[in-house]
Scaffold this active site. Structure first.
Site, PDB file in Angstrom:
ATOM      1  N   LYS A  51      -4.096 -11.428   5.363  1.00 14.15           N
ATOM      2  CA  LYS A  51      -3.795 -11.204   3.950  1.00 14.15           C
ATOM      3  C   LYS A  51      -2.465 -11.884   3.649  1.00 14.15           C
ATOM      4  O   LYS A  51      -1.411 -11.471   4.146  1.00 14.15           O
ATOM      5  CB  LYS A  51      -3.697  -9.704   3.677  1.00 14.15           C
ATOM      6  CG  LYS A  51      -3.234  -9.327   2.284  1.00 14.15           C
ATOM      7  CD  LYS A  51      -4.160  -9.823   1.198  1.00 14.15           C
ATOM      8  CE  LYS A  51      -5.403  -8.947   1.102  1.00 14.15           C
ATOM      9  NZ  LYS A  51      -6.339  -9.448   0.058  1.00 14.15           N
ATOM     10  N   HIS A  62       0.833  -1.206   0.000  1.00 15.15           N
ATOM     11  CA  HIS A  62       0.000   0.000   0.000  1.00 15.15           C
ATOM     12  C   HIS A  62       0.866   1.254   0.000  1.00 15.15           C
ATOM     13  O   HIS A  62       1.863   1.328   0.730  1.00 15.15           O
ATOM     14  CB  HIS A  62      -0.895   0.022   1.245  1.00 15.15           C
ATOM     15  CG  HIS A  62      -2.066  -0.902   1.192  1.00 15.15           C
ATOM     16  ND1 HIS A  62      -3.232  -0.664   1.896  1.00 15.15           N
ATOM     17  CD2 HIS A  62      -2.259  -2.066   0.526  1.00 15.15           C
ATOM     18  CE1 HIS A  62      -4.083  -1.658   1.679  1.00 15.15           C
ATOM     19  NE2 HIS A  62      -3.523  -2.519   0.861  1.00 15.15           N
ATOM     20  N   HIS A 121     -16.238  -8.599   1.424  1.00  9.91           N
ATOM     21  CA  HIS A 121     -14.895  -8.125   1.116  1.00  9.91           C
ATOM     22  C   HIS A 121     -14.748  -6.650   1.490  1.00  9.91           C
ATOM     23  O   HIS A 121     -15.711  -5.917   1.574  1.00  9.91           O
ATOM     24  CB  HIS A 121     -14.667  -8.309  -0.392  1.00  9.91           C
ATOM     25  CG  HIS A 121     -13.433  -7.667  -0.924  1.00  9.91           C
ATOM     26  ND1 HIS A 121     -13.442  -6.467  -1.611  1.00  9.91           N
ATOM     27  CD2 HIS A 121     -12.147  -8.059  -0.870  1.00  9.91           C
ATOM     28  CE1 HIS A 121     -12.201  -6.176  -1.967  1.00  9.91           C
ATOM     29  NE2 HIS A 121     -11.404  -7.118  -1.536  1.00  9.91           N
ATOM     30  N   PRO A 123      -4.436 -15.581   0.177  1.00  9.64           N
ATOM     31  CA  PRO A 123      -3.187 -15.298  -0.534  1.00  9.64           C
ATOM     32  C   PRO A 123      -3.396 -14.676  -1.913  1.00  9.64           C
ATOM     33  O   PRO A 123      -2.427 -14.547  -2.671  1.00  9.64           O
ATOM     34  CB  PRO A 123      -2.553 -16.688  -0.658  1.00  9.64           C
ATOM     35  CG  PRO A 123      -3.714 -17.624  -0.720  1.00  9.64           C
ATOM     36  CD  PRO A 123      -4.812 -17.008   0.104  1.00  9.64           C
TER      37      PRO A 123
END
Lengths: 424, 424
Positions: free
Chosen positions: A195, A31, A322, A224
């Site tokens: 994650k 990120h 999600h 994954p």
């Protein structure tokens, strides 16, 4: 006969914002220092304002701007007309790229993602004008609070050139367990998701075992993002069969997931190979997945997410939710949707604990026992903090980031990095 | 923060009515002299009244009465709670028989059919209280008028012991063409359906050819209600391939339909083998049908019918609409639903032209060009005629019919009659 009420869209404002985001690692990279979102305000000729929130990559912003003009005059209850206006404004040739997926997802059409925040804002107005929380407009809340999941990430201690962030490094099982303990203590989560796709599979299996030991009663998951081959996925599924409640996107594609599914009883979940309605029929026919992760930003708003939920219920698929990095308007929308969806029986994903800034006034969306209370006031139940919106818009203007580029950012630190899926 | 509005069900009245019905022939027998319906009035603590309409066999009436008590206190927007109250009131052991299917349909659960009129009445209240036509609550009307189909029946000239009815006998191709001409002239229909399964297949093929000759530009359909074997169905499909737009339920069951579907390109439609959500997955996996006929009375109301529409859209199935003998409240609900369903591209079935009595005030639901204008006033847009309701309730009390029994009635005239499907 009484004449029907009308409440037509008079103007739409779209405000891109940037908020600080830690260096969270994933299969395509890391990120960036700021995550981008677009705040959508729909104003009606009746004087109401409704809120929506979506991605803010520049391609997506250009599409939002085109649709913002096209929907003026549309009644806030006429969602069919809102959809048609979106289709018409975008034209037939528009693919689904550019909506801040960081290179992880491929969508054939941008219509659903661009439509979504307008639909949410219209539902917010519908609720405000009828005195109904949005959950009422979706069939009524079946739960007063919505459980969310802790969302663990491998991460660096800091963005390059900046001081350590508040969470510190997480690259080992012990560090992940510490991250989980802090998050569970602060928020009360009863489910934990990692994650994955960042370290070799054996390392991530070891991390899941460490989490199981530290949290014997929590529901656990790993995602994954398609980093593994079919053979590796089958092997990991066997190793984690008694550890996790579902295995999310171990390998890419419907065919790959179906190949894994044939070799394990562990439910396979997806937010990668089934992300639009056209993927459902091939996935069902191939028996590729057991759980679909819904996402109203991706699937075209709250009413279409209800349709997805109904399809999952009808075809015997589980349903989870999600998350991408998001702010409070999205959290409110996710909470109303989840509250009104009887078959959403898994705790929802959320990136919410990772952010330190927001655009909504505080006090509505607090986590207690890992869950958010469903707002009971009309509409979404959240109000904009205009000063905070202004500050995060200024941050957008000054931060220099105009699209999500996890891979480019990672390669600025590790030039040899390649975001190949099914790498292990 | 503004408090949310609530509008809770304070009382429900259920009024069985009987209206005159001609001797229409079908695979299981013949329509009795009166058709039964139940009119549901939901009154709220806010002073509103919403209308619903459903079957009225005595078993169904008993279930409606149980649910009517159970839903008191439920908010009219809380359809999830309404569903749960229905499930709880009916208990786990309740099968789906007794809902006026005349022996043609088998449902595993009564929940959806019993729930339906309460949901429609709640949507009527939602619309009245928010100033919105019901089509707005379903996503907005995509069409101002809803096309219906002429519904032809083989019929006797009269009920035994009564004078000839207004329509006269229809047992030959010429008589059917006359029936069609009269109905098309009066209502303007642009599609024509024949209820088949009454005469040997060759006679019904001849009738369809006569209709094609008389109506070269009309869309045509035939529905033998599963009267044929797979082989006969394949043969008729070949013979009528250029005559009809779809072939409805030529043979019973998903497997039978799938066997026919493998041998023809003509779309197969159904209101018999896919009549509940649990039938969709096996039908899709078997590629058994190309068109599903929705029916909000059967599928659990208008919102669940939207779900069915979304499923058909997602899985590449066409969508049409089924009808039983009904009155104006049902026609209004069907019209709002059809108007708000973009992929309902076939003209809807309706028995409406066969009835001579109603419970709603006239002037709202007139047919022009074969279509009904979508009511634009709040709610369903129809109001009860209390005098007419009272008269049809008196007729119910005096007529002696307490359930739909096409076969029993037929056998009172033709003792050797057997309602066997796949007979030809």
């Amino acid at each position: 006969m009484t004449r029907a009420t009308r409440s037509r869209i008079a103007a739409v404002e779209i405000t891109p914002v940037a908020f600080e985001d830690p260096p969270l690692l994933n299969v395509v990279g890391v990120h960036q220092p700021y995550a981008l979102r677009a705040i959508v305000r729909v104003r009606t000729d009746s004087g109401s304002v409704g809120l929506g929130e979506t991605y803010a990559d520049e391609t997506h912003l250009a599409r939002l701007a085109a649709v913002a003009k096209a929907v003026v005059g549309t009644d806030v209850f006429d969602l069919n007309a809102l959809w048609r206006a979106t289709v018409d404004a975008l034209g037939a040739s528009t693919g689904g790229g550019g909506a801040s997926f960081g290179g992880m997802l491929e969508l054939g059409s941008a219509v659903a993602t661009v439509y979504s925040p307008f639909e949410v804002a219209c539902l917010d107005v519908q609720g405000r004008e009828t005195g109904r929380p949005v959950s009422d407009l979706l069939g009524g809340a079946v739960r007063d609070t919505v459980p969310f999941s802790a969302y663990l990430f491998y991460k660096w201690a800091r963005h390059p050139g900046r001081p350590d962030d508040d969470w510190g490094e997480a690259l080992t099982p012990d560090q992940l367990v510490d991250q989980a303990k802090r998050m569970v203590t602060a928020y009360g989560f009863e489910a934990i998701k990692l994650k994955g796709g960042v370290l070799p599979p054996a390392d991530e299996v070891e991390a899941m075992r460490a989490l199981r030991e530290a949290f014997p009663d929590h529901r656990l998951r790993i995602d994954p993002n398609g980093a593994w081959t079919v053979d590796t996925s089958v092997k990991v599924a066997a190793e984690l069969a008694d550890v996790i409640e579902y295995l999310e996107d171990p390998t890419p594609g419907i065919d790959g997931m179906a190949a894994v599914a044939r070799e394990t009883d562990l439910p396979l979940a997806t937010n990668m190979c089934v992300i639009a309605f056209e993927h459902l029929e091939p996935a069902v026919r191939a028996n590729a997945v057991g759980v679909v992760l819904s996402d109203h930003h991706l699937w075209g708003g709250l009413q279409r997410s209800r349709l997805l939920a109904g399809i999952c219920d009808t075809f015997g698929l589980g349903l989870s939710m999600h998350s991408n990095s998001h702010l409070g308007i999205s959290l409110a929308a996710m909470t109303h949707l989840a509250a009104a969806t009887p078959n959403l029986t898994y705790a929802c994903d959320t990136h919410y604990p990772w952010k330190t800034e927001d655009v909504v006034k505080p006090g509505v969306l607090d986590f207690v026992g890992g869950a958010v209370a469903v707002p009971t006031t009309p509409g979404l139940g959240v109000d904009l903090d205009e000063d905070a919106l202004g500050a995060l818009h200024e941050q957008y203007l000054s931060c220099g980031i105009r699209r999500r580029e996890d891979t480019v950012y990672m390669q600025s630190v590790q030039p040899a990095f390649e975001p190949n899926t099914a790498r292990w």
